[in-house]
Design an enzyme around this catalytic site. Structure first.
Site, PDB file in Angstrom:
ATOM      1  N   CYS A 109      64.648 -80.787 -62.171  1.00 50.76           N
ATOM      2  CA  CYS A 109      65.546 -80.014 -61.294  1.00 50.76           C
ATOM      3  C   CYS A 109      66.707 -79.377 -62.060  1.00 50.76           C
ATOM      4  CB  CYS A 109      66.142 -80.910 -60.228  1.00 50.76           C
ATOM      5  SG  CYS A 109      64.977 -81.927 -59.336  1.00 50.76           S
TER       6      CYS A 109
HETATM    7  O1  KQY Z   1      66.246 -79.908 -57.006  1.00 51.75           O
HETATM    8  C1  KQY Z   1      66.976 -80.780 -56.680  1.00 51.75           C
HETATM    9  N1  KQY Z   1      66.550 -81.993 -56.590  1.00 51.75           N
HETATM   10  C2  KQY Z   1      68.364 -80.440 -56.366  1.00 51.75           C
HETATM   11  C3  KQY Z   1      69.063 -81.336 -55.460  1.00 51.75           C
HETATM   12  C4  KQY Z   1      70.384 -80.784 -55.105  1.00 51.75           C
HETATM   13  C5  KQY Z   1      71.366 -81.807 -54.918  1.00 51.75           C
HETATM   14  C6  KQY Z   1      72.698 -81.298 -54.516  1.00 51.75           C
HETATM   15  N2  KQY Z   1      73.521 -82.375 -54.248  1.00 51.75           N
END
Ligand code: KQY
Length: 364
Positions: free
Chosen positions: A356
């Site tokens: 991510c």
């Molecule tokens: O792709 C992801 N797991 C992003 C998560 C965003 C989290 C914001 N607090």
């Protein structure tokens, strides 16, 4: 040359390559917001340095950093990591960054999806998100690559492709009311076909239990190579993930990919449940409009959320009893890649993991 095209990538002969195809570099964004990262993001910054350093063994890394953090980030990162000033709202470049596409001549361009912080005013995770939404055009401008502005809300973590016409996603995310509530499943598939040049979408019902992204596919499964995927797994029938992974397994074992292949599915056992501690919860600033981090909440921990890099893979580990078997299994699945584990609890606490916070730019 940077320019925005009116055609679609498919019309211009571009396709999204698999992550396992060669990269020219990986992009990251530096964490700093204290309402998502505990203790003013200092522990997360250390984890991001570890991830960037691990990736830089294999390929160049560019870290985008706000003006406020430039000197701190430059000082903490090793010299081989390029640092550029790049405003953002948070550090999830998989989701807010460009999705790169390539053509047969080796040219690379980027898709700039609409970004609304995982659900906008319906169920998004923070407000505002305007700086995140500008990240793709800034990256493409720096790289002097052409840009396509896509007409739907989409995060990069909600799609995986095999580079040969197959896209994997989840219904939980792409059909969520916070993204594209006026579009049908067929209309979303049509946009994916036009922009990523895919022919077949394989829809898993749900993502990992308690994933705050509404079930991004990159936390539940990944593509090893065309026809071969890895699915996060648990043998514990009392774990809510059991039913979710079994449902996904049934879909993957039933579907054929765009080339008519049955899929080989590797089950990768998840770590034991990881909960937010009192100390971790208390380290995060409470801000209205941002998802709170509450003591005892279960985090969406999965080994599948790793990044494939040139000749390697950088994998999250959690000081869990399953860490070693996960790394060993990945070494067998990827015999030609070096598998590097990075302790990633601090990234997980922010709501995601190594996949991510990274975005690969293909070599083309
Ligand atoms: O792709 C992801 N797991 C992003 C998560 C965003 C989290 C914001 N607090």
């Amino acid at each position: 040359m940077y320019q925005t095209f009116d055609n679609t990538p498919k019309q211009d002969g571009f396709r999204m390559p698999g992550e396992f195809e060669p990269h020219s570099k990986t992009w990251m964004l530096w964490p700093e917001r204290p309402d998502n990262w505990r203790l003013g993001a200092k522990p997360a910054q250390k984890a991001f340095v570890d991830v960037a350093t691990a990736i830089s063994q294999f390929e160049p890394v560019t870290m985008g950093v706000s003006n406020r953090q430039f000197i701190n980030a430059r000082g903490m990162l090793p010299n081989q990591v390029r640092v550029v000033e790049l405003s953002n709202d948070d550090s999830w470049i998989r989701d807010c960054g460009p999705t790169f596409v390539v053509n047969d001549k080796g040219e690379v361009r980027g898709i700039d999806w609409e970004f609304n912080a995982w659900g906008g005013l319906v169920n998004g995770l923070y407000f505002p998100w305007d700086q995140d939404d500008m990240v793709p055009q800034k990256v493409l401008n720096i790289e002097e690559k052409g840009r396509y502005r896509a007409p739907i809300v989409l995060e990069g973590g909600s799609i995986h492709v095999d580079g040969e016409g197959t896209l994997y996603t989840t219904e939980e995310c792409l059909l969520d009311e916070g993204r594209n509530p006026t579009l049908s499943k067929a209309e979303i598939e049509a946009v994916l076909a036009d922009y990523l040049n895919i022919e077949k979408v394989i829809w898993l019902p749900r993502g990992v239990f308690n994933d705050e992204t509404n079930g991004h596919v990159d936390n539940i499964m990944t593509v090893v190579r065309p026809g071969e995927v890895i699915l996060t797994w648990t043998d514990d029938k009392n774990d809510p993930q059991y039913e979710i992974s079994n449902e996904a397994y049934d879909v993957l074992m039933t579907e054929k990919d765009a080339r008519g292949r049955s899929l080989k599915v590797h089950k990768l056992h998840q770590p034991n449940p990881i909960l937010i501690t009192k100390e971790e919860s208390e380290g995060v600033d409470a801000v209205e409009g941002t998802l709170p981090r509450l003591e005892g909440d279960r985090l969406a921990a999965s080994y599948v959320n790793f990044l494939i890099v040139n000749k390697g893979a950088v994998v999250p580990v959690f000081n869990d009893e399953h860490d070693q078997s996960a790394l060993q299994q990945l070494s067998e699945i990827f015999p030609d890649r070096k598998i590097v584990g990075v302790y990633a609890r601090e990234i997980l606490l922010g709501g995601g993991n190594i996949h991510c916070i990274t975005q690969q730019q293909p070599l083309g």
